[in-house]
Scaffold this motif. Structure first.
Motif, PDB file in Angstrom:
ATOM      1  N   MET A   1       0.773  -1.144   0.150  1.00 48.73           N
ATOM      2  CA  MET A   1      -0.197   0.043   0.025  1.00 48.73           C
ATOM      3  C   MET A   1       0.942   1.172  -0.060  1.00 48.73           C
ATOM      4  SD  MET A   1      -3.180   0.896   2.652  1.00 48.73           S
ATOM      5  CE  MET A   1      -1.791   1.501   3.890  1.00 48.73           C
ATOM      6  N   ASP A   2       0.529   2.326  -0.730  1.00 51.75           N
ATOM      7  CA  ASP A   2       1.243   3.379  -0.986  1.00 51.75           C
ATOM      8  C   ASP A   2       0.502   4.536  -0.164  1.00 51.75           C
ATOM      9  OD1 ASP A   2       2.994   5.358  -1.674  1.00 51.75           O
ATOM     10  OD2 ASP A   2       2.236   5.895  -3.577  1.00 51.75           O
ATOM     11  N   ALA A   3       1.155   4.916   1.034  1.00 49.09           N
ATOM     12  CA  ALA A   3       0.530   5.844   1.620  1.00 49.09           C
ATOM     13  C   ALA A   3       1.636   6.644   2.388  1.00 49.09           C
ATOM     14  CB  ALA A   3      -0.551   5.148   2.706  1.00 49.09           C
TER      15      ALA A   3
ATOM     16  N   HIS B   1       2.120   8.839   8.283  1.00 43.30           N
ATOM     17  CA  HIS B   1       1.240   8.893   9.347  1.00 43.30           C
ATOM     18  C   HIS B   1      -0.088   7.881   9.255  1.00 43.30           C
ATOM     19  CE1 HIS B   1      -0.754  11.550   6.570  1.00 43.30           C
ATOM     20  NE2 HIS B   1      -1.988  11.249   7.360  1.00 43.30           N
ATOM     21  N   THR B   2      -0.168   7.353   7.932  1.00 42.48           N
ATOM     22  CA  THR B   2      -1.193   6.360   7.721  1.00 42.48           C
ATOM     23  C   THR B   2      -1.274   5.161   8.353  1.00 42.48           C
ATOM     24  OG1 THR B   2      -1.759   7.879   5.517  1.00 42.48           O
ATOM     25  CG2 THR B   2      -2.756   5.454   6.000  1.00 42.48           C
ATOM     26  N   TYR B   3       0.174   4.781   8.009  1.00 40.22           N
ATOM     27  CA  TYR B   3       0.322   3.460   8.669  1.00 40.22           C
ATOM     28  C   TYR B   3       0.257   3.209  10.309  1.00 40.22           C
ATOM     29  CZ  TYR B   3       2.356   2.641   4.039  1.00 40.22           C
ATOM     30  OH  TYR B   3       2.518   2.988   2.533  1.00 40.22           O
ATOM     31  N   ASN B   4       0.647   4.649  11.040  1.00 43.49           N
ATOM     32  CA  ASN B   4       0.865   4.447  12.369  1.00 43.49           C
ATOM     33  C   ASN B   4      -0.521   4.542  12.804  1.00 43.49           C
ATOM     34  OD1 ASN B   4       3.808   4.724  12.535  1.00 43.49           O
ATOM     35  ND2 ASN B   4       3.431   6.766  12.489  1.00 43.49           N
ATOM     36  N   ASN B   5      -1.458   5.323  12.121  1.00 41.74           N
ATOM     37  CA  ASN B   5      -2.657   5.562  12.337  1.00 41.74           C
ATOM     38  C   ASN B   5      -3.514   4.113  12.236  1.00 41.74           C
ATOM     39  OD1 ASN B   5      -2.734   8.117  12.960  1.00 41.74           O
ATOM     40  ND2 ASN B   5      -3.584   8.607  10.900  1.00 41.74           N
ATOM     41  N   LEU B   6      -3.260   3.278  11.022  1.00 38.72           N
ATOM     42  CA  LEU B   6      -3.981   2.033  10.893  1.00 38.72           C
ATOM     43  C   LEU B   6      -3.467   1.249  12.151  1.00 38.72           C
ATOM     44  CD1 LEU B   6      -3.428   1.475   7.050  1.00 38.72           C
ATOM     45  CD2 LEU B   6      -5.612   1.776   8.241  1.00 38.72           C
ATOM     46  N   LEU B   7      -2.265   1.127  12.405  1.00 44.53           N
ATOM     47  CA  LEU B   7      -1.837   0.242  13.475  1.00 44.53           C
ATOM     48  C   LEU B   7      -2.631   0.576  14.746  1.00 44.53           C
ATOM     49  CD1 LEU B   7       0.160  -1.813  14.787  1.00 44.53           C
ATOM     50  CD2 LEU B   7       1.700  -0.174  15.031  1.00 44.53           C
ATOM     51  N   GLN B   8      -2.668   1.818  15.002  1.00 44.42           N
ATOM     52  CA  GLN B   8      -3.379   2.136  16.404  1.00 44.42           C
ATOM     53  C   GLN B   8      -4.890   1.816  16.416  1.00 44.42           C
ATOM     54  OE1 GLN B   8      -2.007   3.509  19.230  1.00 44.42           O
ATOM     55  NE2 GLN B   8      -0.102   3.289  18.226  1.00 44.42           N
TER      56      GLN B   8
ATOM     57  N   PRO C   1      -6.899   2.954   2.405  1.00 48.87           N
ATOM     58  CA  PRO C   1      -6.899   3.003   3.817  1.00 48.87           C
ATOM     59  C   PRO C   1      -8.194   3.243   4.556  1.00 48.87           C
ATOM     60  CG  PRO C   1      -5.105   4.135   2.966  1.00 48.87           C
ATOM     61  CD  PRO C   1      -5.872   3.737   1.644  1.00 48.87           C
ATOM     62  N   SER C   2      -9.265   4.113   3.625  1.00 49.26           N
ATOM     63  CA  SER C   2     -10.437   4.422   4.352  1.00 49.26           C
ATOM     64  C   SER C   2     -11.187   3.352   4.136  1.00 49.26           C
ATOM     65  CB  SER C   2     -11.003   5.670   3.351  1.00 49.26           C
ATOM     66  OG  SER C   2     -11.217   5.081   2.051  1.00 49.26           O
ATOM     67  N   THR C   3     -11.199   2.302   3.652  1.00 45.53           N
ATOM     68  CA  THR C   3     -12.186   1.046   3.829  1.00 45.53           C
ATOM     69  C   THR C   3     -11.412  -0.085   4.297  1.00 45.53           C
ATOM     70  OG1 THR C   3     -11.172   0.182   1.385  1.00 45.53           O
ATOM     71  CG2 THR C   3     -13.080   1.708   1.516  1.00 45.53           C
ATOM     72  N   LEU C   4     -10.032  -0.108   4.571  1.00 43.50           N
ATOM     73  CA  LEU C   4      -9.396  -1.287   4.987  1.00 43.50           C
ATOM     74  C   LEU C   4     -10.102  -1.664   6.821  1.00 43.50           C
ATOM     75  CD1 LEU C   4      -5.861  -0.780   4.457  1.00 43.50           C
ATOM     76  CD2 LEU C   4      -7.273  -2.454   3.672  1.00 43.50           C
TER      77      LEU C   4
END
Length: 254
Positions: free
Chosen positions: A41-43, A46-53, A83-86
């Motif tokens: 995923m190309d993002a 901060h997107t990856y950190n948000n997804l982890l949290q 990311p918005s649907t994951l």
């Protein structure tokens, strides 16, 4: 007495070491999963950190291990979801595994097949599991059978005018009666849907009892309408007519 205390201390140290080792292993797993997520995923960082949290919060809320939730997250990302649907999809697949005998990966396959075929948004994906769970709770067919059958027949059912609720009804009726596996039911329905309006023997047999596969404008009717009309007339047919309808060679035999 001294030896007894030494044994207690040794035991406590051993337990602490095991917990520390387990914590380290979990960190390594999470780090590996986040690396995999970045690969598929190309993002923005901060997107990856948000997804982890969010994944950690979801695992706590649903009572699942965070690495299991992350595994579903990575797999949905691998399929190209943004990311918005994951998180919506990951939550739905995790809930499905919690309330049924489905593995998370099996739930994912059924979800993606249904969403693609019936244009269901990720935010509404939980509605699919709700439907399956409702049938599971009220009829003698389980979620796994329903899920497997949907995965194999969803695309064909949509192509030939069968909505998801109708598809679940057809699967349930066949499954309750025959006790066949979901894969057999799904493959059978896929063939039946595709052949009932395209193979001449089936068209002729239906016409013989007054059922046309096309409407007055010459357009092909939805298969669900044809089957509903056939069901309504079934008890008015003679035993010979019923046998002939059931023995049309274009219908699959599994």
């Amino acid at each position: 007495m001294i030896y007894r205390h030494l044994n207690v201390v040794s035991s406590l140290l051993g337990e602490s070491n095991r917990k520390l080792q387990s914590a380290i292993e979990q960190v390594v797993i999470l780090d590996t999963q986040m690396t995999d997520l970045r690969r598929v995923m190309d993002a923005a960082p901060h997107t990856y950190n948000n997804l982890l949290q969010e994944s950690i919060s979801l695992s706590s809320e649903l009572g699942n291990r965070v690495q299991d939730v992350n595994s579903a997250l990575v797999e949905f990302a691998r399929q190209g979801y943004d990311p918005s649907t994951l998180l919506n999809l990951t939550e739905t697949a995790t809930i499905a595994s919690n309330i049924s005998e489905l593995e998370t990966t099996e739930a994912m396959s059924s979800l993606t097949a249904s969403m693609s075929a019936f244009n269901i948004e990720a935010s509404d994906s939980i509605s699919i599991i709700d439907k399956l769970n409702e049938v599971d709770n009220n009829f003698a067919i389980d979620t796994k059978t329903l899920s497997d059958a949907i995965e194999r027949s969803a695309a064909a059912s949509n192509t030939f005018g069968v909505e998801i609720d109708e598809l679940i009804g057809h699967i349930s009726a066949i499954g309750i009666t025959t006790r066949e596996s979901g894969s057999v039911i799904g493959n059978s329905l896929k063939s039946i849907y595709s052949r009932i309006t395209t193979m001449q023997p089936a068209i002729d047999a239906l016409a013989g009892i007054g059922i046309n596969v096309r409407n007055s404008a010459g357009e092909m009717r939805p298969v669900s309408d044809i089957l509903a009309q056939l069901a309504g007339q079934w008890n008015t047919l003679s035993a010979e007519q019923q046998q002939n309808m059931g023995n049309i060679k274009t219908c699959p035999s599994y």
